[in-house]
Enzyme design. Structure first.
Site, PDB file in Angstrom:
ATOM      1  N   HIS A 199     -32.928 -49.684  33.385  1.00 25.63           N
ATOM      2  CA  HIS A 199     -32.071 -48.534  33.739  1.00 25.63           C
ATOM      3  C   HIS A 199     -30.822 -48.957  34.532  1.00 25.63           C
ATOM      4  CE1 HIS A 199     -34.689 -48.062  37.618  1.00 25.63           C
ATOM      5  NE2 HIS A 199     -33.745 -48.953  37.798  1.00 25.63           N
TER       6      HIS A 199
ATOM      7  N   HIS B  53     -32.861 -44.548  43.862  1.00 25.20           N
ATOM      8  CA  HIS B  53     -32.321 -45.694  44.596  1.00 25.20           C
ATOM      9  C   HIS B  53     -31.547 -45.191  45.809  1.00 25.20           C
ATOM     10  CE1 HIS B  53     -32.868 -46.937  40.397  1.00 25.20           C
ATOM     11  NE2 HIS B  53     -32.980 -48.171  40.810  1.00 25.20           N
TER      12      HIS B  53
HETATM   13  C1  DHB Z   1     -28.924 -53.299  38.836  1.00 28.51           C
HETATM   14  C2  DHB Z   1     -30.175 -53.091  38.301  1.00 28.51           C
HETATM   15  C3  DHB Z   1     -30.990 -52.041  38.761  1.00 28.51           C
HETATM   16  O1  DHB Z   1     -32.258 -51.792  38.312  1.00 28.51           O
HETATM   17  C4  DHB Z   1     -30.531 -51.199  39.716  1.00 28.51           C
HETATM   18  O2  DHB Z   1     -31.310 -50.163  40.067  1.00 28.51           O
HETATM   19  C5  DHB Z   1     -29.270 -51.401  40.296  1.00 28.51           C
HETATM   20  C6  DHB Z   1     -28.473 -52.461  39.839  1.00 28.51           C
HETATM   21  C7  DHB Z   1     -28.030 -54.385  38.360  1.00 28.51           C
HETATM   22  O3  DHB Z   1     -28.456 -55.274  37.616  1.00 28.51           O
HETATM   23  O4  DHB Z   1     -26.845 -54.364  38.675  1.00 28.51           O
HETATM   24 FE    FE Z   2     -33.349 -49.999  39.582  1.00 29.82          FE
END
Ligand code: DHB
Ligand code: FE
Length: 280
Positions: free
Chosen positions: A12, A59
């Site tokens: 994601h 997040h």
């Molecule tokens: C990235 C990947 C993630 O799963 C996330 O929540 C935030 C950033 C990344 O690879 O930039």
């Molecule tokens: Fe993530």
């Protein structure tokens, strides 16, 4: 009765959402990634769900250090895309299914799982990027979505076994809902990635591909994997993968793999994707 017909696993990454929103999907960097979702977009057009039960993690968009539910179910009528610092993504609001969400909440209480009830929250890239990958850029999402948020950001997250077990309970709950609904369950996040510290940028293709194999054929052994193995092998953010076990727990012991895709890199992340069909 409602029925869980299929499961989808997908990473994601926020930059994937930005690539879609900014019209960059055919750029040299992104085109191979989006090719990996062409099968799935066609498949879901031909097999449209009424409801997606979408397992994801917030997040620090809806929740923060002041409130960190381990498992939270979205029982509201709708959920807006979160502003993660660059404005809200230009995607439709998510329309929930409060009746089914409350039924799952009640049924899981009877199965000894107590979920946090969320009536109002914004949903971040963890939920909206998988919708964009599967459905493209419609004016409205073509189905209802029940957000199911799992804490995998602040330690300790739930164990893989707890996730697998709650997936089984979600299946029983959904399949005791007295309305004919085609329900899919999605697990998001992963695969290997670490965004911080000296090991930032870590990718482990061998671990990821073994995880994809075992998620299909031997999920019990993955459910037994402790957090420290995720940290060591898949990086600090790789522990998002426990959410895929919720999806897998809600499916049959034997599933048909309709599609499997793995791609490195997308931003800092290894992208994995599965479409799994319940055999029954
Ligand atoms: C990235 C990947 C993630 O799963 C996330 O929540 C935030 C950033 C990344 O690879 O930039
Ligand atoms: Fe993530």
């Amino acid at each position: 009765m409602a029925k869980i017909t299929a499961g989808v696993a997908t990473s994601h990454v926020p930059a994937i959402g930005a690539a879609i929103d900014l019209g960059k999907t055919q750029d040299e960097y992104w085109a191979p990634l989006f090719r990996g979702y062409e099968f799935s977009k066609q498949w879901i057009r031909e097999n449209p769900p009424d409801v997606v039960f979408l397992v994801y993690n917030d997040h620090a968009s809806a929740f923060g250090m002041e409130l960190i539910p381990t498992f939270a179910i979205g029982c509201g009528e709708s959920f807006a895309p979160a502003d993660e610092g660059w404005g809200r993504r230009p995607v439709p609001d998510v329309i929930g299914h409060p009746d089914l969400a409350w039924h799952v909440r009640q049924s899981l209480a009877e199965a000894d799982f107590d979920l946090t009830i969320v009536n109002e929250m914004d949903v971040d890239h963890g939920l909206t990027v998988p919708l964009s990958l599967m459905f493209g850029q419609p004016d409205a999402w073509p189905c209802k979505v029940i957000p199911f948020a799992v804490n995998v950001v602040i330690y300790p997250p739930p164990s893989g076994q707890r996730c697998f077990n709650i997936g089984k309970a979600i299946r029983k709950a959904v399949e005791s809902f007295d309305e004919d609904l085609n329900v899919q369950i999605w697990g998001t996040g992963g695969m290997s990635h670490q965004l911080q510290g000296p090991r930032a940028g870590l990718i482990n293709k061998e671990f990821d591909n073994d995880y994809l194999d075992r998620l299909v054929t031997d999920p019990e052994s993955l459910a037994a994997m402790p957090h420290v193995d995720y940290l060591r092998e898949a990086g600090s953010e790789g522990v998002e993968l426990v959410m895929w076990l919720i999806m897998r727990g809600a499916l049959d012991d034997k599933v048909e793999v309709l599609h499997r895709f793995y791609h490195v890199p997308a931003s800092n992340t290894a992208v994995g994707h599965l479409v799994l069909k319940n055999s029954a």
